[in-house]
Motif scaffolding. Structure first.
Motif, mmCIF file in Angstrom:
data_model
loop_
_atom_site.group_PDB
_atom_site.id
_atom_site.type_symbol
_atom_site.label_atom_id
_atom_site.label_comp_id
_atom_site.label_asym_id
_atom_site.label_seq_id
_atom_site.Cartn_x
_atom_site.Cartn_y
_atom_site.Cartn_z
ATOM 1 N N ASP A 29 0.853 -1.194 0.000
ATOM 2 C CA ASP A 29 0.000 0.000 0.000
ATOM 3 C C ASP A 29 0.885 1.238 0.000
ATOM 4 O OD1 ASP A 29 -2.279 -1.629 0.309
ATOM 5 O OD2 ASP A 29 -2.096 -1.587 2.493
ATOM 6 N N MET A 30 0.441 2.287 -0.667
ATOM 7 C CA MET A 30 1.195 3.546 -0.704
ATOM 8 C C MET A 30 0.326 4.685 -0.184
ATOM 9 S SD MET A 30 3.181 3.545 -4.344
ATOM 10 C CE MET A 30 4.120 2.116 -4.903
ATOM 11 N N THR A 31 0.873 5.443 0.740
ATOM 12 C CA THR A 31 0.229 6.661 1.222
ATOM 13 C C THR A 31 1.259 7.780 1.183
ATOM 14 O OG1 THR A 31 -1.273 5.433 2.657
ATOM 15 C CG2 THR A 31 -0.944 7.758 3.160
ATOM 16 N N VAL A 32 0.905 8.886 0.549
ATOM 17 C CA VAL A 32 1.851 9.989 0.352
ATOM 18 C C VAL A 32 1.173 11.311 0.692
ATOM 19 C CG1 VAL A 32 3.374 11.167 -1.283
ATOM 20 C CG2 VAL A 32 2.954 8.694 -1.530
ATOM 21 N N THR A 33 1.837 12.122 1.508
ATOM 22 C CA THR A 33 1.396 13.493 1.782
ATOM 23 C C THR A 33 2.565 14.433 1.495
ATOM 24 O OG1 THR A 33 -0.169 12.802 3.488
ATOM 25 C CG2 THR A 33 0.524 15.096 3.521
ATOM 26 N N ILE A 34 2.305 15.470 0.703
ATOM 27 C CA ILE A 34 3.339 16.449 0.350
ATOM 28 C C ILE A 34 2.882 17.819 0.830
ATOM 29 C CG2 ILE A 34 4.652 17.514 -1.523
ATOM 30 C CD1 ILE A 34 4.082 14.910 -3.131
ATOM 31 N N VAL A 35 3.684 18.429 1.689
ATOM 32 C CA VAL A 35 3.354 19.725 2.303
ATOM 33 C C VAL A 35 4.250 20.792 1.685
ATOM 34 C CG1 VAL A 35 3.121 20.973 4.482
ATOM 35 C CG2 VAL A 35 2.864 18.471 4.450
ATOM 36 N N TYR A 36 3.645 21.831 1.104
ATOM 37 C CA TYR A 36 4.403 22.901 0.458
ATOM 38 C C TYR A 36 4.566 24.080 1.409
ATOM 39 C CZ TYR A 36 3.648 20.397 -3.901
ATOM 40 O OH TYR A 36 3.645 19.441 -4.890
ATOM 41 N N PHE A 37 5.799 24.584 1.506
ATOM 42 C CA PHE A 37 6.092 25.701 2.406
ATOM 43 C C PHE A 37 6.055 27.033 1.656
ATOM 44 C CE2 PHE A 37 8.683 22.149 4.288
ATOM 45 C CZ PHE A 37 7.783 21.876 5.318
ATOM 46 N N ASP A 38 5.717 28.079 2.403
ATOM 47 C CA ASP A 38 5.685 29.443 1.873
ATOM 48 C C ASP A 38 7.055 30.083 2.104
ATOM 49 O OD1 ASP A 38 5.350 32.202 1.448
ATOM 50 O OD2 ASP A 38 3.234 32.112 1.991
ATOM 51 N N SER A 39 7.854 30.160 1.053
ATOM 52 C CA SER A 39 9.233 30.676 1.169
ATOM 53 C C SER A 39 9.256 32.110 1.666
ATOM 54 C CB SER A 39 9.957 30.569 -0.176
ATOM 55 O OG SER A 39 10.039 29.232 -0.598
#
Length: 493
Positions: free
Chosen positions: A475-485
Motif C-alpha cells: 500500500d502507498m500513502t503519500v502526503t506532500i506539504v508545500y512551504f511558503d518561502s
C-alpha cells in the motif's frame, strides 16, 4: 484473471502471519463498519484487465488515471508557513492497511500531518489515525488553557480535520472518550511551566499505545470479558510518521519504517533531499543493539530472526502489536481463545519485545526548504528520497501550466505576446499528467523507468488482484506539504 472472484487474502511476505491477519481483519470488519461515512472499510473491487476474444487487454491510460486519482486530496492555506498540501493513497492489500490524517490545531497554532501504515489488518492504523491528533493537541495546551478546556461542557473541538470521512461506532467511541478523559486528568496533574513539543509528541504516542492495551486488559481483569473490537485493534499494529508544523518549526515523530523527507533548493538551483527520519528495522544497527541489550544474551539468536522481530514483525517499533508486549499469561487468557496458539510468538521468554516510543526530530525551516514528503514504506520501497524530491521539484515547475495564461495588464507589444506564447508552448512539454503531486509520485513509483513512464508496466501492476499485487508492491500513502518561502524569509532567525 477472474474479476468476479476476488479473495481477501494476504501474502506471506507481509509483515505478520497470514492467518492472524485474516482472523483479525474478519473480526474488525464484522464489528466496526458503520454506514456510508466509512472511508476504507470496504475497498472497491480490483479493476482487472478486460478480456476480448480471449486476449488480455491492458487498462487504457484513462482507466489507469481513474485508479490513481481515486483517493487524491489537496488543500490550500491562506496564511502561515504552509501554503498547501497534496495527499493520495493507492491500495495493494484489500482492504488497504494504510491510512492518513491531517488537521489544524484549534486552540493552539500548528498543523498536524500523519501517515499510518498498518499490519495484521487495518484496525490499529485506522484507530490511531482517528485518536492520536487529539492526544497531541491536548498535550500542547498550556496549563491554564488545559484546565479551562477540561471544565468546558460541551467542549470545543481540539482539532479541525481535513478529508476525514470515517466515523467510530458508538460503543468504541464511549470507550475512547473515557480513556481520553482519563488522559486529560493525568495531563492536568502534571505541572508544566512551558511546552516542550518533543516531549508532548513522545508522551502522546506512548500514552495512546498504553490505552490501546489497557482498553483490553482492564475489563478482562475486572469481569473476565474480552471486547473483540478493542482486542482486534490491540493485536494488529501500525507504524506512524507524524509532523507538527508551527511557523518555521518542523517536528517529526517517527515510529517504525515510514519516512519524512524535506526537499531543499540550493543556491545553484539543485534539489537536495534531507531525510529527517531513520527507520526502525533491522537495517538500523542502533535498533538491533537496543533490542539485543534489552534481552538476555541467550536470546540473541531468537529475538531477531530472518530480519524480523522474533522472526515475525518487520518494524522494530510500532503502536498496538500487543502480541509482542503483553506477558505470555495475558496472551494465553485473552488472545489464544480468539486466534489460537499462534497468538504467542515462538521463543517468547522476556516480553515486552516491542515499544511504541518515537524518535522525535526537529528541523528549523528556511526559505530554501520548499516541501515535506511523508510517506509509508510502500513508496520508499520503490524510489529513493532524492528521486522523490526531484520528481516533486519537477512537478512544481510544470504545475504552473495547469493555470490559464495571464498577460500583463498594459504596455505589452504583440511581439512580446508572441514570445511569451512560444515560451509557454515549449515549456508545456514539462507539464505533468497529474495536478496532485502525491499522485505524480505514485504514478512514477509504479510505472517509472529511466526513460519515463512505462504504461504497460503501470497498467499491469494496477490490474493485479490483491493476493498477487502484494508480492510486487505495498500500500502507498503519500502526503506532500508545500512551504511558503516568503513567510519563512520573514521569520526571525
Amino acid at each position: 484473471m477472474n474479476c468476479s472472484n476476488i479473495n481477501i487474502v494476504f501474502n506471506t511476505c507481509a509483515k505478520i502471519d497470514r492467518s492472524l491477519r485474516q482472523k483479525l481483519s474478519s473480526i474488525w470488519y464484522k464489528s466496526y463498519v458503520l454506514g456510508d461515512r466509512t472511508r476504507y472499510f470496504h475497498s472497491s473491487r480490483t479493476i482487472c484487465q478486460t478480456q476480448k476474444d480471449d486476449v488480455e487487454v491492458l487498462l487504457s491510460p484513462q482507466e489507469v488515471t481513474v485508479i490513481l486519482r481515486k483517493n487524491e486530496f489537496n488543500k490550500d492555506f491562506s496564511h502561515g508557513s504552509v501554503k498547501s498540501y497534496d495527499s493520495n493513497q493507492l491500495q495493494s492489500n484489500d482492504p488497504i492497511e494504510d491510512t492518513r490524517c491531517e488537521a489544524q490545531c484549534k486552540m493552539t497554532p500548528g498543523l498536524l500531518m500523519g501517515v499510518f501504515d498498518g499490519h495484521g489488518g487495518p484496525a490499529c492504523a485506522q484507530v490511531v489515525s482517528k485518536r492520536l491528533f487529539k492526544y497531541i493537541a491536548a498535550a500542547l495546551l498550556p496549563q491554564e488553557l488545559l484546565e479551562n478546556y477540561i471544565k468546558q461542557e460541551p467542549r470545543e473541538l481540539l482539532i479541525d480535520t481535513f478529508n476525514d470521512r470515517a466515523e467510530i461506532v458508538q460503543d468504541l467511541k464511549f470507550i475512547y472518550d473515557k480513556s481520553f478523559n482519563e488522559y486529560l486528568s493525568k495531563l492536568s496533574n502534571t505541572a508544566k511551566d512551558e511546552i516542550d513539543v518533543k516531549v508532548c509528541l513522545e508522551k502522546s504516542i506512548m500514552h495512546l499505545d498504553e490505552d490501546l492495551s489497557r482498553e483490553v486488559v482492564e475489563p478482562f481483569k475486572e469481569n473476565g470479558n474480552v471486547n473483540h473490537k478493542t482486542l482486534s485493534v490491540a493485536l494488529s499494529g501500525a507504524v506512524a510518521c507524524v509532523s507538527y508544523i508551527d511557523g518555521p518549526h518542523l517536528y517529526i515523530a517517527n515510529v517504525g519504517d515510514c519516512n519524512a523527507v524535506v526537499g531543499t533548493m540550493t543556491e545553484d538551483n539543485e534539489w537536495v533531499a534531507r531525510k529527517i527520519t531513520k527507520e526502525h528495522n533491522t537495517e538500523n544497527f542502533d535498533e538491533l543493539k537496543r533490542i539485543w541489550n534489552e534481552h538476555p544474551d541467550e536470546e540473541r539468536k531468537t529475538v531477531i530472526r530472518r530480519d524480523r522481530l522474533l522472526g515475525e514483525l518487520a518494524p522494530l517499533r510500532s503502536l498496538g502489536d500487543c502480541r509482542y508486549k503483553w506477558k505470555a499469561e495475558i496472551l494465553s487468557e485473552v488472545a489464544v481463545p480468539l486466534i489460537g496458539q499462534k497468538a504467542i510468538p515462538a521463543n517468547y521468554y522476556t516480553p515486552p519485545y516491542l515499544t511504541a516510543k518515537p524518535d522525535v526530530y526537529y528541523h528549523r525551516l528556511t526559505p530554501k526548504d520548499k516541501f515535506l514528503i511523508i510517506a509509508s514504506d510502500g513508496l520508499w520501497d520503490m524510489m529513493t528520497p532524492l528521486q522523490s524530491v526531484k520528481l516533486v521539484g519537477e512537478h512544481m515547475k510544470g504545475k504552473v501550466f495547469f493555470n490559464p495564461l495571464q498577460l500583463p495588464k498594459k504596455n505589452i507589444q504583440l511581439g512580446d505576446i508572441n514570445e511569451l506564447l512560444l515560451h509557454r508552448k515549449e515549456s508545456l512539454k514539462s507539464k505533468p499528467k497529474d495536478r496532485n503531486a502525491a499522485t505524480h509520485l505514485i504514478r512514477h513509483a509504479i510505472g517509472g523507468t529511466e526513460y519515463g513512464i512505462d504504461h504497460s508496466r503501470l497498467a499491469h501492476l494496477l490490474s493485479l488482484s490483491s493476493d498477487v499485487s502484494r508480492m510486487f508492491r505495498d500500500d502507498m500513502t503519500v502526503t506532500i506539504v508545500y512551504f511558503d518561502s516568503e513567510f519563512l524569509r520573514q521569520c526571525p532567525a
